[in-house]
Design a protein around this motif. Structure first.
Motif, PDB file in Angstrom:
ATOM      1  N   SER A 321       0.835  -1.203   0.000  1.00  0.00           N
ATOM      2  CA  SER A 321       0.000   0.000   0.000  1.00  0.00           C
ATOM      3  C   SER A 321       0.869   1.252   0.000  1.00  0.00           C
ATOM      4  CB  SER A 321      -0.925   0.008   1.224  1.00  0.00           C
ATOM      5  OG  SER A 321      -0.179   0.149   2.418  1.00  0.00           O
ATOM      6  N   TRP A 322       2.038   1.173   0.654  1.00  0.00           N
ATOM      7  CA  TRP A 322       2.976   2.295   0.612  1.00  0.00           C
ATOM      8  C   TRP A 322       3.419   2.553  -0.822  1.00  0.00           C
ATOM      9  CZ3 TRP A 322       6.323   4.562   4.721  1.00  0.00           C
ATOM     10  CH2 TRP A 322       5.770   4.403   5.992  1.00  0.00           C
ATOM     11  N   LEU A 323       3.710   1.473  -1.559  1.00  0.00           N
ATOM     12  CA  LEU A 323       4.137   1.608  -2.946  1.00  0.00           C
ATOM     13  C   LEU A 323       3.066   2.308  -3.771  1.00  0.00           C
ATOM     14  CD1 LEU A 323       6.139   1.008  -5.212  1.00  0.00           C
ATOM     15  CD2 LEU A 323       5.148  -1.270  -5.415  1.00  0.00           C
ATOM     16  N   GLN A 324       1.826   1.911  -3.580  1.00  0.00           N
ATOM     17  CA  GLN A 324       0.726   2.543  -4.309  1.00  0.00           C
ATOM     18  C   GLN A 324       0.581   4.017  -3.946  1.00  0.00           C
ATOM     19  OE1 GLN A 324      -2.097  -0.789  -3.080  1.00  0.00           O
ATOM     20  NE2 GLN A 324      -2.979  -0.150  -5.024  1.00  0.00           N
ATOM     21  N   ILE A 325       0.605   4.285  -2.630  1.00  0.00           N
ATOM     22  CA  ILE A 325       0.414   5.667  -2.174  1.00  0.00           C
ATOM     23  C   ILE A 325       1.526   6.573  -2.687  1.00  0.00           C
ATOM     24  CG2 ILE A 325       0.339   7.143  -0.136  1.00  0.00           C
ATOM     25  CD1 ILE A 325      -0.930   4.744   1.361  1.00  0.00           C
ATOM     26  N   LEU A 326       2.764   6.088  -2.559  1.00  0.00           N
ATOM     27  CA  LEU A 326       3.903   6.907  -2.987  1.00  0.00           C
ATOM     28  C   LEU A 326       3.900   7.116  -4.498  1.00  0.00           C
ATOM     29  CD1 LEU A 326       6.611   5.344  -0.644  1.00  0.00           C
ATOM     30  CD2 LEU A 326       5.650   7.649  -0.480  1.00  0.00           C
ATOM     31  N   MET A 327       3.537   6.063  -5.255  1.00  0.00           N
ATOM     32  CA  MET A 327       3.423   6.223  -6.712  1.00  0.00           C
ATOM     33  C   MET A 327       2.368   7.269  -7.060  1.00  0.00           C
ATOM     34  SD  MET A 327       3.625   2.586  -8.658  1.00  0.00           S
ATOM     35  CE  MET A 327       5.177   1.753  -8.949  1.00  0.00           C
ATOM     36  N   GLY A 328       1.315   7.323  -6.269  1.00  0.00           N
ATOM     37  CA  GLY A 328       0.228   8.257  -6.547  1.00  0.00           C
ATOM     38  C   GLY A 328       0.653   9.714  -6.502  1.00  0.00           C
ATOM     39  N   PHE A 329       1.734  10.003  -5.783  1.00  0.00           N
ATOM     40  CA  PHE A 329       2.197  11.391  -5.698  1.00  0.00           C
ATOM     41  C   PHE A 329       2.770  11.891  -7.020  1.00  0.00           C
ATOM     42  CE2 PHE A 329       2.014  10.591  -1.129  1.00  0.00           C
ATOM     43  CZ  PHE A 329       1.497  11.807  -0.669  1.00  0.00           C
ATOM     44  N   ALA A 355      10.247  -8.099  -1.439  1.00  0.00           N
ATOM     45  CA  ALA A 355       9.538  -9.370  -1.259  1.00  0.00           C
ATOM     46  C   ALA A 355       8.044  -9.155  -1.070  1.00  0.00           C
ATOM     47  CB  ALA A 355      10.127 -10.117  -0.062  1.00  0.00           C
ATOM     48  N   GLN A 356       7.663  -8.084  -0.345  1.00  0.00           N
ATOM     49  CA  GLN A 356       6.241  -7.829  -0.116  1.00  0.00           C
ATOM     50  C   GLN A 356       5.541  -7.319  -1.372  1.00  0.00           C
ATOM     51  OE1 GLN A 356       4.560  -5.842   3.174  1.00  0.00           O
ATOM     52  NE2 GLN A 356       6.076  -6.529   4.655  1.00  0.00           N
ATOM     53  N   CYS A 357       6.283  -6.624  -2.212  1.00  0.00           N
ATOM     54  CA  CYS A 357       5.655  -6.059  -3.415  1.00  0.00           C
ATOM     55  C   CYS A 357       5.275  -7.133  -4.426  1.00  0.00           C
ATOM     56  CB  CYS A 357       6.614  -5.064  -4.078  1.00  0.00           C
ATOM     57  SG  CYS A 357       6.809  -3.535  -3.158  1.00  0.00           S
ATOM     58  N   SER A 358       6.043  -8.196  -4.491  1.00  0.00           N
ATOM     59  CA  SER A 358       5.884  -9.180  -5.558  1.00  0.00           C
ATOM     60  C   SER A 358       4.500  -9.820  -5.630  1.00  0.00           C
ATOM     61  CB  SER A 358       6.960 -10.266  -5.420  1.00  0.00           C
ATOM     62  OG  SER A 358       6.886 -11.167  -6.487  1.00  0.00           O
ATOM     63  N   PRO A 359       3.920 -10.329  -4.530  1.00  0.00           N
ATOM     64  CA  PRO A 359       2.642 -11.048  -4.655  1.00  0.00           C
ATOM     65  C   PRO A 359       1.481 -10.189  -5.138  1.00  0.00           C
ATOM     66  CG  PRO A 359       3.720 -11.515  -2.545  1.00  0.00           C
ATOM     67  CD  PRO A 359       4.436 -10.374  -3.152  1.00  0.00           C
ATOM     68  N   LEU A 360       1.433  -8.930  -4.714  1.00  0.00           N
ATOM     69  CA  LEU A 360       0.277  -8.092  -5.020  1.00  0.00           C
ATOM     70  C   LEU A 360       0.524  -7.147  -6.197  1.00  0.00           C
ATOM     71  CD1 LEU A 360      -0.771  -7.212  -1.358  1.00  0.00           C
ATOM     72  CD2 LEU A 360      -1.740  -8.955  -2.846  1.00  0.00           C
ATOM     73  N   PRO A 362       0.528  -7.568  -9.586  1.00  0.00           N
ATOM     74  CA  PRO A 362      -0.379  -7.547 -10.754  1.00  0.00           C
ATOM     75  C   PRO A 362      -1.713  -6.882 -10.470  1.00  0.00           C
ATOM     76  CG  PRO A 362       0.550  -9.741 -10.391  1.00  0.00           C
ATOM     77  CD  PRO A 362       0.846  -8.935  -9.180  1.00  0.00           C
ATOM     78  N   THR A 363      -2.267  -7.098  -9.292  1.00  0.00           N
ATOM     79  CA  THR A 363      -3.627  -6.628  -9.018  1.00  0.00           C
ATOM     80  C   THR A 363      -3.685  -5.217  -8.470  1.00  0.00           C
ATOM     81  OG1 THR A 363      -3.503  -7.649  -6.821  1.00  0.00           O
ATOM     82  CG2 THR A 363      -4.446  -8.975  -8.602  1.00  0.00           C
ATOM     83  N   GLU A 364      -2.640  -4.777  -7.767  1.00  0.00           N
ATOM     84  CA  GLU A 364      -2.732  -3.497  -7.069  1.00  0.00           C
ATOM     85  C   GLU A 364      -1.771  -2.432  -7.591  1.00  0.00           C
ATOM     86  OE1 GLU A 364      -2.740  -3.831  -2.843  1.00  0.00           O
ATOM     87  OE2 GLU A 364      -3.884  -5.679  -2.819  1.00  0.00           O
ATOM     88  N   VAL A 365      -0.592  -2.827  -7.993  1.00  0.00           N
ATOM     89  CA  VAL A 365       0.419  -1.838  -8.368  1.00  0.00           C
ATOM     90  C   VAL A 365       0.456  -1.611  -9.880  1.00  0.00           C
ATOM     91  CG1 VAL A 365       2.870  -1.259  -8.297  1.00  0.00           C
ATOM     92  CG2 VAL A 365       1.807  -2.405  -6.348  1.00  0.00           C
ATOM     93  N   LEU A 366       0.431  -2.691 -10.659  1.00  0.00           N
ATOM     94  CA  LEU A 366       0.556  -2.550 -12.117  1.00  0.00           C
ATOM     95  C   LEU A 366      -0.535  -1.686 -12.749  1.00  0.00           C
ATOM     96  CD1 LEU A 366       1.873  -5.953 -13.474  1.00  0.00           C
ATOM     97  CD2 LEU A 366       2.912  -3.710 -13.676  1.00  0.00           C
ATOM     98  N   PRO A 367      -1.792  -1.801 -12.317  1.00  0.00           N
ATOM     99  CA  PRO A 367      -2.814  -0.918 -12.920  1.00  0.00           C
ATOM    100  C   PRO A 367      -2.493   0.562 -12.723  1.00  0.00           C
ATOM    101  CG  PRO A 367      -3.862  -2.733 -11.762  1.00  0.00           C
ATOM    102  CD  PRO A 367      -2.414  -2.813 -11.428  1.00  0.00           C
ATOM    103  N   LEU A 368      -2.024   0.932 -11.523  1.00  0.00           N
ATOM    104  CA  LEU A 368      -1.664   2.327 -11.271  1.00  0.00           C
ATOM    105  C   LEU A 368      -0.450   2.732 -12.109  1.00  0.00           C
ATOM    106  CD1 LEU A 368      -1.782   4.991  -9.716  1.00  0.00           C
ATOM    107  CD2 LEU A 368      -0.461   3.911  -7.878  1.00  0.00           C
ATOM    108  N   PHE A 369       0.516   1.846 -12.211  1.00  0.00           N
ATOM    109  CA  PHE A 369       1.731   2.152 -12.962  1.00  0.00           C
ATOM    110  C   PHE A 369       1.422   2.363 -14.440  1.00  0.00           C
ATOM    111  CE2 PHE A 369       5.687   0.603 -15.125  1.00  0.00           C
ATOM    112  CZ  PHE A 369       6.478   1.697 -14.787  1.00  0.00           C
ATOM    113  N   THR A 370       0.633   1.489 -15.015  1.00  0.00           N
ATOM    114  CA  THR A 370       0.286   1.643 -16.436  1.00  0.00           C
ATOM    115  C   THR A 370      -0.545   2.902 -16.668  1.00  0.00           C
ATOM    116  OG1 THR A 370      -1.616   0.183 -16.082  1.00  0.00           O
ATOM    117  CG2 THR A 370       0.389  -0.823 -16.910  1.00  0.00           C
ATOM    118  N   GLN A 371      -1.382   3.245 -15.698  1.00  0.00           N
ATOM    119  CA  GLN A 371      -2.178   4.470 -15.816  1.00  0.00           C
ATOM    120  C   GLN A 371      -1.264   5.699 -15.832  1.00  0.00           C
ATOM    121  OE1 GLN A 371      -4.677   5.224 -12.454  1.00  0.00           O
ATOM    122  NE2 GLN A 371      -5.319   7.228 -13.180  1.00  0.00           N
ATOM    123  N   LEU A 372      -0.240   5.688 -14.977  1.00  0.00           N
ATOM    124  CA  LEU A 372       0.708   6.806 -14.945  1.00  0.00           C
ATOM    125  C   LEU A 372       1.449   6.931 -16.274  1.00  0.00           C
ATOM    126  CD1 LEU A 372       2.207   6.344 -11.356  1.00  0.00           C
ATOM    127  CD2 LEU A 372       0.652   8.158 -12.106  1.00  0.00           C
TER     128      LEU A 372
END
Length: 641
Positions: A321-329, A355-360, A362-372
């Motif tokens: 969730s930190w990765l998502q939030i920080l990317m959102g900035f 290690a924590q980023c890897s499992p989630l 595809p579903t949580e981080v990649l959509p935001l990244f591709t949108q950016l």
């Protein structure tokens, strides 16, 4: 705190006597006659007092008084002169003795300093004490001994030495500093603060030393319990919707935490392991209130500057969730975006975070990244470039790289960004550079998605080969060298688009990295395309470029140059064009050499064989050089390894 009152009085009396004698000697030598006469009178009085003292101490019953029959004025003058001479003699003797004592005290101080450096603090105390026996008013010995006492946890003794040092020099900042540390160790917080305040009064430049003490005082006085113990503070800080007063309260608390945690690992530990703080930090980042977000980012960034702080941040449960939030900035165009990327870059270096980023992912981080990526022109482009670079570094982890490489949406967003750059080159240059780097990392994998997009990817890279930015050209060439092996039809399209001629030009003028990528691209194209082989023979007449590369110190370049040369010798006339060159000698040297990469020997030997088959006159030269024997031995060695 000074101990024996008699010892203190003796010390004070000694100091006064030294001052009085020094002043009297100075007045006796004065050019002012009035001052000099007054000094002589004072000296005469002291002489009489001293004589009377001696007479009282050694008085006998026999009266041996001698009546002076001479002139009273003459006797008084002789007495004054005699006293003055005696006083000067005494002063010289005292000065000489002090000089000797100074030398001894300094020698003992150095002995103590050496013992202190070695960690023998008890021996240091002893040496400093012996030095003080030689010179009891030497301030450095008191402060040095106080420092040794602190190391031995003898805090009362340290305070006593600091007080003696201040009697020698009332403006000694070191004495105040060491006394403050001793009081702090004894939990005398008020006295400690007073010491540091006095230190700052005598030497304002010591503010940095006081900062650490303030931070310690905050911690030892349970300053971090403020959020837990004060309900009003807790309610305002944790509120979902905040009034202006609650916003001010949250900002003030964040600023306070920044002040007490700056450079202080103990305070960072208390703050970042507090359950309430751990729960609130992500909420504060996503609060939507710019002031709170700014100071929260500043606090986290401060903690992420050192390895210990990064490790503490990496212990949070939900780092994805930190990765998502920080990317959102990246959507923000102010300083918040840069601060968020600083933190993200620091966290990406932590194994737990990766290690924590890897499992989630595809579903949580990649959509935001591709949108950016898709909305690159609408976001903070400098922050987006850094974000892409960070994701590229995360791809060093195989699990994350595989997931991104299989994401068609991610590839398409990358291609879309490159299209936007190609349509308006001044914009998105930095983002395009990072996207190409990300694509190079992803192409370490091979899958159906990559094969299906190979033509599109190679087409964008071919278009970028004419870019004005050398970094873009280098990375586009690197992507080409990795995408072409994925699909034969991509090779055909690249050859038809003139890739061989472009790569030869890069080999002539490019740097080592660009040359490595360009040569690999040529190897891939000439391996399967006769058109590419013929284009190379035509573009590199008499193989001048490849022959030059065979003399490189880079074994990868040498091996690929030999491979590329061997693949082109089937073109009619190619081998014949090399008759006047030293190619046989060069290839034989590499084939029989001891390069670390066996591909150098193998490719050179194969190229040499093809050369002799295509043009027998090269075989004659090979025999003259005993090349067949060398080749036979070399190939046996290569195959055995």
């Amino acid at each position: 705190m000074l101990g024996d009152p008699e010892q203190e009085e003796d010390f004070q009396r000694f100091l006064r006597r030294v001052d009085e004698i020094s002043s009297l000697v100075q007045d006796l030598s004065s050019a002012d006659s009035a001052v000099k006469e007054k000094a002589i009178a004072e000296a005469g009085k002291r002489l009489c007092d001293q004589a009377a003292s001696k007479e009282g101490a050694s008085r006998t019953r026999v009266d041996r008084t001698v009546i002076n029959t001479g002139s009273p004025d003459l006797a008084e003058a002789q007495t004054a002169e005699a006293f003055l001479a005696g006083l000067e003699k005494d002063a010289k003797e005292r000065a000489q003795q002090r000089q000797r004592n100074e030398l001894l005290a300094n020698a003992l101080k150095e002995q103590g300093n050496e013992a202190f450096r070695k960690g023998d603090y008890a021996r240091a105390v002893q040496s400093y004490t012996e030095g003080l026996e030689k010179l009891k008013d030497k301030q450095e010995l008191y402060t040095n001994r106080a420092q040794a006492h602190l190391k031995l946890h003898q805090y009362e003794e340290a305070i006593g030495d600091c007080e003696w040092a201040l009697k020698c020099n009332e403006k000694c900042p070191k004495a105040y500093f060491l006394m403050g540390k001793a009081h702090l160790a004894l939990q005398h917080y008020g006295e400690s603060r007073q010491c540091y305040q006095k230190m700052l009064q005598t030497d304002p430049q010591k503010q940095s030393l006081f900062k650490g003490t303030e931070q310690t005082l905050f911690r030892t006085n349970n300053g971090f319990s403020l959020l837990r113990d004060k309900e009003a503070v807790r309610r305002g800080f944790c509120a979902e919707r905040r009034s202006s007063a609650e916003v001010d309260l949250a900002v003030a608390l964040l600023l306070l935490w920044q002040a007490v945690c700056s450079g202080n690992e103990a305070n960072q530990h208390l703050l970042l392991t507090d359950p309430d703080v751990k729960a609130q930090l992500p909420k504060l980042l996503s609060s939507g209130v710019a002031e709170i977000q700014k100071e929260t980012l500043a606090l986290i960034s401060l903690c992420s500057e050192n390895e210990y702080g990064r490790r503490l941040l990496g212990q949070h449960r939900d780092l994805t969730s930190w990765l998502q939030i920080l990317m959102g900035f990246v959507h923000h165009r102010d300083a918040r975006a840069g601060s968020a990327m600083d933190i993200l870059c620091a966290l990406a270096a932590e194994e737990r975070f990766v290690a924590q980023c890897s499992p989630l992912l595809p579903t949580e981080v990649l959509p935001l990244f591709t949108q950016l990526l898709a909305s690159a022109k609408l976001v903070n482009q400098a922050a987006l470039a850094r974000c892409v670079g960070i994701v590229g570094s995360l791809c060093a982890a195989v699990g994350i790289r595989v997931q991104l490489a299989e994401c068609r949406e991610c590839w398409q967003a990358c291609l879309q960004l490159l299209d936007q750059y190609l349509s308006s080159p001044p914009q998105l240059q930095e983002c395009s550079f990072e996207v190409l780097g990300l694509m190079m990392n992803l192409l370490l994998e091979s899958n159906v998605v990559i094969q299906g997009l190979a033509l599109d990817i190679s087409g964008r890279c071919m278009a970028l080969l004419g870019d004005q930015d050398g970094g873009i050209v280098t990375r586009a060439t690197g992507v080409l060298s990795r995408i072409l092996p994925a699909a034969p039809w991509a090779v055909e399209a690249a050859v038809a688009g003139g890739v061989v001629k472009r790569m030869i030009r890069f080999l002539k003028v490019g740097g080592e990295i660009t040359s490595t990528y360009a040569l690999k691209t040529l190897c891939i194209c000439t391996r399967s395309s006769r058109e590419a082989q013929e284009a190379l023979v035509k573009a590199d007449r008499r193989f001048r470029v490849l022959l030059k590369l065979l003399d490189s110190e880079n074994e990868t370049i040498v091996g690929n140059a030999a491979l590329c040369l061997g693949q082109c010798l089937a073109v009619p006339g190619a081998a014949k064009s090399l008759l006047d060159s030293n190619v046989v000698m060069t290839l034989l040297r590499h084939a029989g050499g001891d390069a670390a990469r066996t591909s150098v020997q193998e490719n050179s030997a194969i190229a040499l064989g093809k050369l002799c088959v295509a043009e027998p006159r090269h075989l004659l030269q090979l025999r003259k050089l005993h090349g067949l024997t060398i080749l036979n031995s070399s190939m046996k060695y290569v195959h055995s390894n």
